[in-house]
Design a protein around this motif. Structure first.
Motif, PDB file in Angstrom:
ATOM      1  N   ASP A 412      43.351  56.691  24.089  1.00 44.10           N
ATOM      2  CA  ASP A 412      44.248  56.077  25.070  1.00 44.10           C
ATOM      3  C   ASP A 412      43.441  54.968  25.734  1.00 44.10           C
ATOM      4  O   ASP A 412      42.645  55.204  26.631  1.00 44.10           O
ATOM      5  CB  ASP A 412      44.680  57.156  26.065  1.00 44.10           C
ATOM      6  CG  ASP A 412      45.502  56.610  27.226  1.00 44.10           C
ATOM      7  OD1 ASP A 412      45.811  55.405  27.244  1.00 44.10           O
ATOM      8  OD2 ASP A 412      45.820  57.413  28.133  1.00 44.10           O
ATOM      9  N   THR A 413      43.663  53.737  25.260  1.00 45.04           N
ATOM     10  CA  THR A 413      42.791  52.620  25.639  1.00 45.04           C
ATOM     11  C   THR A 413      43.376  51.855  26.808  1.00 45.04           C
ATOM     12  O   THR A 413      44.420  51.236  26.690  1.00 45.04           O
ATOM     13  CB  THR A 413      42.639  51.654  24.446  1.00 45.04           C
ATOM     14  OG1 THR A 413      43.931  51.120  24.101  1.00 45.04           O
ATOM     15  CG2 THR A 413      42.077  52.368  23.223  1.00 45.04           C
ATOM     16  N   GLN A 416      43.495  45.074  29.722  1.00 41.44           N
ATOM     17  CA  GLN A 416      44.470  44.079  30.173  1.00 41.44           C
ATOM     18  C   GLN A 416      44.258  42.758  29.439  1.00 41.44           C
ATOM     19  O   GLN A 416      43.178  42.516  28.899  1.00 41.44           O
ATOM     20  CB  GLN A 416      44.264  43.784  31.664  1.00 41.44           C
ATOM     21  CG  GLN A 416      44.203  45.005  32.540  1.00 41.44           C
ATOM     22  CD  GLN A 416      43.968  44.629  33.990  1.00 41.44           C
ATOM     23  OE1 GLN A 416      42.941  44.070  34.326  1.00 41.44           O
ATOM     24  NE2 GLN A 416      44.934  44.944  34.850  1.00 41.44           N
ATOM     25  N   THR A 417      45.263  41.906  29.511  1.00 42.18           N
ATOM     26  CA  THR A 417      45.123  40.544  28.977  1.00 42.18           C
ATOM     27  C   THR A 417      43.818  39.927  29.497  1.00 42.18           C
ATOM     28  O   THR A 417      43.075  39.289  28.758  1.00 42.18           O
ATOM     29  CB  THR A 417      46.312  39.678  29.438  1.00 42.18           C
ATOM     30  OG1 THR A 417      47.520  40.306  28.992  1.00 42.18           O
ATOM     31  CG2 THR A 417      46.234  38.271  28.873  1.00 42.18           C
ATOM     32  N   ASP A 501      45.913  47.798  39.075  1.00 38.86           N
ATOM     33  CA  ASP A 501      46.308  49.164  38.725  1.00 38.86           C
ATOM     34  C   ASP A 501      45.812  50.165  39.756  1.00 38.86           C
ATOM     35  O   ASP A 501      44.758  49.986  40.370  1.00 38.86           O
ATOM     36  CB  ASP A 501      45.722  49.562  37.362  1.00 38.86           C
ATOM     37  CG  ASP A 501      46.545  49.019  36.204  1.00 38.86           C
ATOM     38  OD1 ASP A 501      47.777  49.139  36.250  1.00 38.86           O
ATOM     39  OD2 ASP A 501      45.943  48.478  35.261  1.00 38.86           O
ATOM     40  N   ARG A 516      50.786  50.111  37.794  1.00 36.22           N
ATOM     41  CA  ARG A 516      50.533  48.945  38.628  1.00 36.22           C
ATOM     42  C   ARG A 516      50.851  49.251  40.078  1.00 36.22           C
ATOM     43  O   ARG A 516      51.838  49.917  40.386  1.00 36.22           O
ATOM     44  CB  ARG A 516      51.398  47.767  38.157  1.00 36.22           C
ATOM     45  CG  ARG A 516      51.189  47.336  36.739  1.00 36.22           C
ATOM     46  CD  ARG A 516      49.892  46.657  36.453  1.00 36.22           C
ATOM     47  NE  ARG A 516      49.679  45.429  37.182  1.00 36.22           N
ATOM     48  CZ  ARG A 516      48.861  44.445  36.749  1.00 36.22           C
ATOM     49  NH1 ARG A 516      48.216  44.542  35.590  1.00 36.22           N
ATOM     50  NH2 ARG A 516      48.684  43.378  37.481  1.00 36.22           N
ATOM     51  N   ARG A 527      54.692  43.121  29.866  1.00 33.22           N
ATOM     52  CA  ARG A 527      54.318  42.903  31.252  1.00 33.22           C
ATOM     53  C   ARG A 527      55.141  41.771  31.849  1.00 33.22           C
ATOM     54  O   ARG A 527      55.135  40.668  31.328  1.00 33.22           O
ATOM     55  CB  ARG A 527      52.838  42.567  31.233  1.00 33.22           C
ATOM     56  CG  ARG A 527      52.235  42.365  32.552  1.00 33.22           C
ATOM     57  CD  ARG A 527      50.730  42.251  32.342  1.00 33.22           C
ATOM     58  NE  ARG A 527      50.181  41.519  33.433  1.00 33.22           N
ATOM     59  CZ  ARG A 527      48.899  41.210  33.520  1.00 33.22           C
ATOM     60  NH1 ARG A 527      48.063  41.560  32.556  1.00 33.22           N
ATOM     61  NH2 ARG A 527      48.450  40.548  34.546  1.00 33.22           N
TER      62      ARG A 527
HETATM   63  C1  WTA Z   1      48.826  48.773  31.645  1.00 28.79           C
HETATM   64  C2  WTA Z   1      47.807  45.177  27.572  1.00 28.79           C
HETATM   65  C3  WTA Z   1      47.716  53.026  31.377  1.00 28.79           C
HETATM   66  C4  WTA Z   1      48.084  48.581  32.955  1.00 28.79           C
HETATM   67  C5  WTA Z   1      46.521  45.503  26.812  1.00 28.79           C
HETATM   68  C6  WTA Z   1      47.470  47.216  32.799  1.00 28.79           C
HETATM   69  C7  WTA Z   1      47.778  50.832  30.701  1.00 28.79           C
HETATM   70  C8  WTA Z   1      48.530  46.475  32.036  1.00 28.79           C
HETATM   71  C9  WTA Z   1      47.054  51.158  29.530  1.00 28.79           C
HETATM   72  C10 WTA Z   1      47.999  45.320  31.246  1.00 28.79           C
HETATM   73  C11 WTA Z   1      46.681  52.524  29.332  1.00 28.79           C
HETATM   74  C12 WTA Z   1      47.456  49.025  29.544  1.00 28.79           C
HETATM   75  N1  WTA Z   1      47.028  53.411  30.282  1.00 28.79           N
HETATM   76  N2  WTA Z   1      48.101  51.766  31.610  1.00 28.79           N
HETATM   77  N3  WTA Z   1      46.024  52.929  28.258  1.00 28.79           N
HETATM   78  N4  WTA Z   1      46.869  50.014  28.845  1.00 28.79           N
HETATM   79  N5  WTA Z   1      48.024  49.512  30.654  1.00 28.79           N
HETATM   80  O1  WTA Z   1      47.961  42.519  30.185  1.00 28.79           O
HETATM   81  O2  WTA Z   1      49.008  48.611  34.014  1.00 28.79           O
HETATM   82  O3  WTA Z   1      49.869  43.281  28.702  1.00 28.79           O
HETATM   83  O4  WTA Z   1      47.161  46.598  34.025  1.00 28.79           O
HETATM   84  O5  WTA Z   1      47.540  44.163  28.472  1.00 28.79           O
HETATM   85  O6  WTA Z   1      49.098  47.466  31.165  1.00 28.79           O
HETATM   86  O7  WTA Z   1      48.993  44.765  30.433  1.00 28.79           O
HETATM   87  P1  WTA Z   1      48.644  43.602  29.442  1.00 28.79           P
END
Ligand code: WTA
Length: 649
Positions: A412-413, A416-417, A501, A516, A527
């Motif tokens: 469970d990775t 974020q962007t 987060d 978030r 997002r």
């Molecule tokens: C959420 C996607 C919980 C989180 C790679 C983050 C997660 C946002 C997880 C970023 C996870 C991403 N567990 N929440 N494993 N992975 N998030 O920029 O809220 O599209 O801040 O990047 O997704 O979304 P983004």
């Protein structure tokens, strides 16, 4: 006590990556914290092909970020495509680099590293002919075809900066991005294919470019042969320009800190930000994390079913896997086409070892029933990944047990962007999992939790998640607006990167992302900013005012809840809701849809006129009893109307 899932035997045995066990995880974490520059310089030297090897590690800190971007490996010179392509030609030339599965299950293309190298060279030559030069921006508006990856790499080969816009975005959203980065060339395709339907990519591009002067050339890949409009002098067919070009091309050497790409993402305010990633640090981070977290092995078939329009596609379909010489699958379709067995059918046919998807897909597939899974042979699977939003323990267990039959590690990775790659995550062969927890930070990552009074929480607790120390993969700036980068990520807690987060840390030091805490909503892993929805709704004639919040949704993770105040004389109706959603679709994109509308007499505002979102969130979440203090409101009576008229799915 939560369940603990130890590393399965088949993952532990034969682990060959940089972090094969817990002891190594601890040792590398200690080294990366003690000497970040030295640690990542060592990685950079072995992972990337350089024209000039760097001698510098990290320059700059979060405390003086307003002075200018952080820099990693600043004196290095390279071209990332040489790490992703040229370097593999001797050892892996005939290995499949991109395994493409089209919308229909029988549409398959296998592109070896040698072929991919040649195609990227051809495309780079073609783009050069169209006038693309180092440092210039190229917008990609494409579906999931290998040519999207080829176009990204071709830009990188020239030292040009690509910006991929997800194929679901509307013409208006596409135009905003083209303008913001000042692109002169757009690469698109006639149509995309998804779930048996055509996506009119060229038509949307045409609409976006209407009246625009900046874009000189549009390169069009023919995917379906469908009918499209053609602008003479501007539009160029891919098969003509690329087909005639030479298959040799000398990669342009660029600085380690030259931008590699811009990717627009939603924040809590205003228009989307162009997050900038640079060449070397990003590639080191994606290559290291891709190899370590998924325990990548040489013969693996690796499948990330994300879209290249999002960061997951950039980092874990294209750059990380290709830098690691992996076979990376590109998937054009959806998990439900032609039915809910599609992933598992692919797993059986391609003997996939590593599958990386999102909680929203896992929940939708679990709801479709186990028969779709059990029909297919999944014995090749070793590692199952998830990303994009918090995964609920039930979905996690279904993934581990029903899909993985208890033999696979689930990673469970969390990332974020802006982080470029994985940050808090299990490392498949090294970290025991707990369903719903992203577990532990990777080496070089220093999370910190802050309580409501901005104090650092030590030991177990829950607060806002920040990161303490720069890492090579982090976004360096916002395109054209470094001040916005500084205020967005470092404004709330100076000296620390704020993720947006919320997060809990348990007794074992494991991290649990709670979602978030800012005004970003995450629908099916997409997002979006509440501000973008509000801007769209406010532009509807009948709407006087709108406020948008997220609410828990059983499949999509979060749904979109809109409170609207109508102009005098208007009342809510199904037609009006449809019209409001049409506007969201036109201004944002096909993925932007309000799930629940509530017409309200007014929004709860403080006496200074600020909308109290906390109240709106609680009502949308179905917890009106937890409203807390409403005495500071200008007109407390609207709250009662809001509570009484609350909508549910
Ligand atoms: C959420 C996607 C919980 C989180 C790679 C983050 C997660 C946002 C997880 C970023 C996870 C991403 N567990 N929440 N494993 N992975 N998030 O920029 O809220 O599209 O801040 O990047 O997704 O979304 P983004």
């Amino acid at each position: 006590m939560s369940d603990r899932f130890p590393v399965p035997d088949r993952v532990r045995h034969g682990a060959s990556g940089p972090i094969p066990d817990l002891a190594t995880h601890r040792e590398l974490s200690a080294r990366a914290i003690a000497n970040p520059s030295g640690f990542w310089l060592d990685e950079a030297k072995v992972r990337l092909a350089w024209h000039t090897e760097p001698t510098l590690g990290l320059k700059g800190s979060f405390h003086d970020i307003q002075e200018g971007p952080i820099s990693w490996f600043g004196d290095g010179v390279l071209n990332v495509t040489e790490s992703c392509l040229d370097r593999h030609l001797d050892s892996r030339g005939e290995k499949v680099a991109i395994l493409w599965e089209g919308d229909e299950p029988n549409e398959i293309r296998r592109i070896t590293y040698r072929e991919l190298h040649a195609e990227v060279c051809r495309t780079a030559n073609a783009l050069q002919e169209l006038g693309v030069k180092r440092g210039e921006r190229v917008i990609l508006y494409m579906g999931m075809v290998p040519e999207a990856a080829i176009a990204m790499l071709a830009c990188a080969r020239l030292g040009a900066i690509h910006s991929v816009v997800f194929g679901g975005f509307s013409a208006e959203a596409l135009r905003d991005r083209i303008r913001d980065c000042g692109a002169q060339v757009v690469i698109t395709q006639d149509e995309g294919r998804r779930g048996g339907r055509s996506v009119p990519l060229k038509a949307v591009t045409d609409a976006a470019l209407e009246g625009e002067r900046g874009v000189e050339k549009v390169l069009v890949f023919r995917r379906t042969g469908g009918e499209i409009d053609w602008t003479e002098g501007r539009d160029v067919w891919w098969h003509e320009a690329v087909g005639e070009a030479s298959a040799t091309h000398q990669a342009v050497p660029v600085g380690a800190e030259d931008p590699l790409f811009i990717l627009y993402t939603s924040g809590s305010t205003g228009r989307p930000k162009g997050v900038v990633h640079t060449c070397a640090g990003y590639l080191v981070w994606t290559s290291f994390t891709h190899e370590a977290v998924f325990d990548l092995r040489e013969g693996d078939v690796y499948a990330c079913v994300a879209d290249v329009g999002w960061i997951t596609g950039h980092s874990y379909i294209v750059y990380g896997p290709l830098c690691n010489g992996a076979t990376t699958l590109m998937f054009e379709s959806t998990p439900l086409y032609p039915d809910a067995g599609r992933y598992w059918d692919m797993v059986e046919r391609h003997r996939i070892n590593i599958l990386y998807t999102a909680p929203t897909a896992i929940r939708a597939l679990a709801a479709a029933g186990d028969a779709f899974v059990e029909k297919y042979d999944r014995s090749s699977l070793r590692v199952l990944g998830t990303v994009g939003e918090p995964i609920n323990p039930d979905a996690w267990k279904w993934y581990a047990r029903t899909v993985g039959e208890g033999r696979c590690a689930v990673v469970d990775t969390w990332w974020q962007t802006e982080t470029g790659g994985h940050m808090i995550t299990p490392v498949a062969p090294a970290i025991a999992a707990k369903p719903g927890s992203a577990t532990l930070p990777l080496p070089g990552v220093m999370p910190v939790l802050l309580d409501e009074r901005d104090r650092v929480i030590h030991g177990p607790g829950e607060g806002r998640l920040c990161l303490e120390m720069p890492w090579p993969g982090m976004a360096r700036t916002v395109w054209g607006d470094h001040a916005r980068y500084v205020s967005t990520y470092f404004g709330l807690f100076p000296g620390r990167y704020f993720t947006g987060d919320g997060c809990r840390r348990d007794d074992d030091g494991y991290y649990w992302i709670t979602g978030r805490v800012d005004d970003v909503i995450n629908v099916s892993g997409h997002r979006m900013g509440t501000a973008e929805f509000e801007a769209a709704l406010n532009s509807v004639e009948e709407v006087a005012e709108a406020a948008v919040v997220g609410f828990p949704h059983p499949i999509k993770g979060q749904g979109v809840y809109a409170y609207v105040v109508l102009q005098p004389g208007f009342s809510g109706s199904v037609e009006l809701e449809a019209a409001m959603n049409k506007t969201c679709r036109a201004q944002i994109g096909a993925h932007a849809k309000v799930d629940l509308f509530q017409v309200v007499p007014g929004l709860p505002k403080t006496r200074s006129g600020k909308v109290m979102r906390r109240i709106l969130r609680k009502v949308a979440e179905g917890e009106p009893e937890k409203l807390g203090d409403v005495s500071t409101l200008a007109d407390p009576s609207v709250v009662q109307a809001i509570v009484e008229g609350a909508r549910t799915l």
